[in-house]
Design a protein around this motif. Structure first.
Motif: not given
Length: 746
Positions: A392-421
């Protein structure tokens, strides 16, 4: 400026804003979702019991995404929106897209009605419906609060004539220092809460209040905590006082430290302090200012620095195990990247700790070669174009940061589950997680991650596998309760390493299996299997284990199995069967296992009666029968002294022994006789069920008892069915589970 509690005197002047549904739209006029009357009726009549139309998860930063929805998805969205406006909870069945669109829709509508409290209520309900949008709602609300406060707070550092307000009301700096040293307050002068707009509020204070304020300010400047006993006006006046002084000294770090201490003394000032600090840092065009402003957007930073009572990571693994495992800040951060993915396996503390330690070890190994955070940032820059993110134009920085946080969450959670297996396999837990890797990203993104970090991740996991700590006894108990047949692998290993010369080692392993399976609902199966194995090596130990089987079976809900045939034959030949059955009956009554085991130990010990001799009686009998003895001695001398021993030749019962059958359908290792196979075939041909009366007839034709025949078949097959019987009794019939039948086929 004071918080909501300071506004009591203005409550009657406030007006209730009611949001109306305008013609042709749901919500305010600014809502971008246009609906006609037919669509509106559909939304109103949409049944909550209907299945929520599935909508694949996307990164949503505005409400325009609704235009991409299907007709069914739009219809459900209208129903959800109306429900939220009416304060009703709706289960969206994890389809978070609906909630995120509604979040931005409600935020846009706020621009018309300007009712911040209404927006807060709507966001709170929306957060209950979809918890993962909590952070987004938090930032959007804070953004609006700042805008509201900028319009209200007017800091006046000087009067019209240029006189410094602080000096005008409190005297010179010299007089302040003198008074601060002289005055000692045993009680805080009461100051009724009122709306504090600026430092000028001190003008309306009494002499006692001014004196205490002077003392209070002096202590805060020294860095001392002062209990103001709920008189918040002192704190708010000091807040404006420090803000005015900042205009002269321009030391923003000093201002922040002063605000932090005031926030500890009066938590209601924290929100206003944060808003002022954001504005002042925003005026500075430095790298430090940019970093500070980013920190102010981080809920964790706000909590850690006393600006908020909300701890977003309170229940995340990093916070939970930080002290227990002595984790470093970086390691805590890695574990706090995702919510706790709790399940039955990692809810066992020993398993969870093993996963965490392995997870941290893997990430540390990768981090030694590549700074993970920096690598993820570079990957994410490419992911933006791959996934076609739009901010969004009015919240680009916030939206970008939120998307990056979601990307990090997916990355680290996938590794955690691989380790659990990996830990699950190491701990003998057969059920593995089905991992949707790096969800919800496309295959192109997954391939990019694999190409960048995949090899290092694989090698690091290989290195760590051999270092996973063995589960302690508490963990073993919980794992065996979770997987009732897990003990089988350990018992098989003990059998393979069995040495009759060192029976104690095998007994110790059985004792450990018993201790680690105390919560196992099928613990008795361990001892039945052990009794069968030990029959060939030590019949006393075999009987002890069968006794334990009977004990644990008595307190379980499973049907009791008779003593194994080979063991039964051993004790029958030694005339000890009746005595042993007596021990088992006594065990069933008393449930005293230790006493029963002692009785088993003594079962084969020869019993001798104690004889006490009375010499006087012996002498009298000897004299009485002396003549008879002499006569008998003469007869005995003439008789043949040799004797013959009679040997009883026992013909073994071969009714239960397997006969070799050609072209058998079943596994040869089971050793089924033709009689056994015949009965199994009769049951299978009759749709896997047969009446007991038919089995009785079949057994009689083969000179056997019905129960004897059924038990012989079950005992032969149970080793191939994990201890389960092949033929089971059901009312007046016998049945065979088809899957069990297929297990014993050749």
């Amino acid at each position: 400026m004071a918080a909501d509690d300071h506004r009591k005197s203005y409550n009657q002047q406030s007006k209730t804003h009611v949001k109306k549904i305008s013609k042709g739209k749901i919500g305010s006029d600014s809502s971008i979702i246009d609906v006609n009357k037919e669509q509106l009726d559909l939304a109103i009549d949409y049944k909550s019991k209907s299945k929520v139309p599935h909508w694949r998860k996307k990164n949503i930063n505005n409400c325009d995404v609704i235009k991409e929805a299907t007709a069914e998805q739009k219809k459900f969205y209208q129903y959800l929106r109306r429900a939220v406006l009416n304060g009703q909870f709706i289960d969206i069945e994890s389809n978070s897209n609906y909630a995120f669109i509604l979040l931005y829709d409600l935020y846009d509508s706020y621009k018309d009605h300007k009712d911040l409290k209404q927006l807060e209520r709507q966001f709170k309900l929306l957060e209950k419906i979809c918890p993962e949008l909590g952070k987004h709602a938090f930032f959007l609300l804070n953004n609006q609060r700042e805008i509201v406060e900028i319009g209200r707070v007017k800091c006046k550092s000087q009067n019209v004539d240029g006189t410094n307000v602080s000096d005008f009301y409190l005297g010179s700096a010299e007089s302040k220092d003198v008074n601060r040293n002289k005055i000692n307050f045993s009680k805080v002068p009461h100051w009724s809460d009122s709306y504090v707009y600026s430092f000028e509020e001190i003008e309306h204070a009494t002499k006692a209040q001014k004196e205490f304020y002077e003392y209070f300010k002096g202590e805060v400047i020294k860095g001392q905590f002062v209990d103001i006993e709920g008189n918040t006006n002192y704190a708010f006046v000091l807040y404006f006082d420090f803000l005015n002084e900042y205009q002269s000294h321009s030391d923003i770090d000093l201002l922040e430290s002063q605000f932090k201490l005031i926030g500890k003394i009066c938590p209601k000032t924290r929100f206003y302090s944060l808003g002022s600090l954001r504005r002042e840092w925003g005026k500075l065009e430095t790298r430090k200012a940019k970093d500070k402003l980013e920190q102010y957007e981080d809920p964790n930073y706000l909590y850690d620095n006393g600006y908020s009572d909300y701890n977003p990571d309170m229940y995340k693994l990093g916070n939970v195990y930080k002290k227990k495992l002595g984790l470093k800040p970086r390691e805590v951060k890695w574990l706090n990247k995702f919510n706790n993915p709790s399940n039955t396996f990692n809810s066992i503390e020993g398993c969870c700790i093993a996963i965490i330690e392995s997870y941290i070890s893997v990430l540390n190994r990768i981090n030694e070669k590549k700074e993970i955070d920096e690598v993820l940032k570079s990957i994410f820059d490419k992911v933006i174009s791959i996934e076609k993110f739009k901010f969004s134009n009015y919240s680009e920085e916030f939206d970008r940061k939120s998307a990056f946080n979601q990307f990090q969450e997916s990355f680290y959670l996938t590794i955690f589950k691989k380790i659990e297996n990996m830990v699950r396999e190491c701990y003998g837990h057969k059920r593995l997680l089905n991992i949707p890797e790096f969800h919800p990203y496309s295959q192109a993104t997954i391939k990019l991650i694999e190409n960048t970090l995949g090899e290092q991740l694989y090698l690091s996991m290989q290195d760590v596998t051999g270092n996973i700590a063995s589960p302690n006894i508490d963990t073993q108990i919980e794992l065996n309760a979770l997987n009732v047949n897990r003990w089988g692998a350990e018992l098989e290993l003990a059998k393979l390493t069995f040495n009759i010369q060192d029976l104690t080692v095998f007994k110790d392993k059985l004792d450990y299996l018993e201790m680690s399976n105390l919560k196992n609902s099928k613990i008795e199966a361990i001892f039945l299997e052990a009794a069968k194995f030990l029959t060939k090596h030590d019949h006393i130990e075999a009987l002890r284990n069968y006794t334990k089987y009977v004990y644990y079976n008595t307190i379980s809900s499973y049907k009791k199995k008779d003593i194994p045939n080979q063991l039964k034959k051993i004790i029958s030949d030694s005339d000890k069967l009746i005595d042993y059955e007596s021990i088992l009956r006594e065990l069933a009554k008393s449930m005293m296992l230790d006493e029963s085991l002692e009785a088993v130990n003594d079962l084969f010990t020869p019993k001798r009666k104690k004889i006490s001799l009375d010499k006087s009686e012996i002498d009298s009998v000897r004299k009485k029968h002396e003549g008879t003895v002499c006569l008998l001695n003469k007869y005995l001398e003439t008789e043949d002294e040799s004797s013959q021993e009679l040997k009883l030749i026992e013909t073994p019962d071969k009714s239960n022994e397997p006969e070799s059958t050609s072209n058998s359908l079943f596994k040869k290792e089971i050793g089924l006789s033709s009689i056994h196979e015949g009965l199994i075939k009769k049951i299978v041909e009759n749709d896997f069920i047969i009446r007991q009366s038919e089995v009785d007839v079949y057994a009689s034709q083969n000179s056997l008892f019905k129960n004897q025949l059924i038990d012989a078949i079950n005992e032969a097959c149970e080793g191939f069915l994990e201890g389960e019987p092949l033929i089971e009794e059901e009312d007046d019939s016998y049945i065979i589970e088809q899957s069990y039948y297929e297990e014993i086929l050749e």
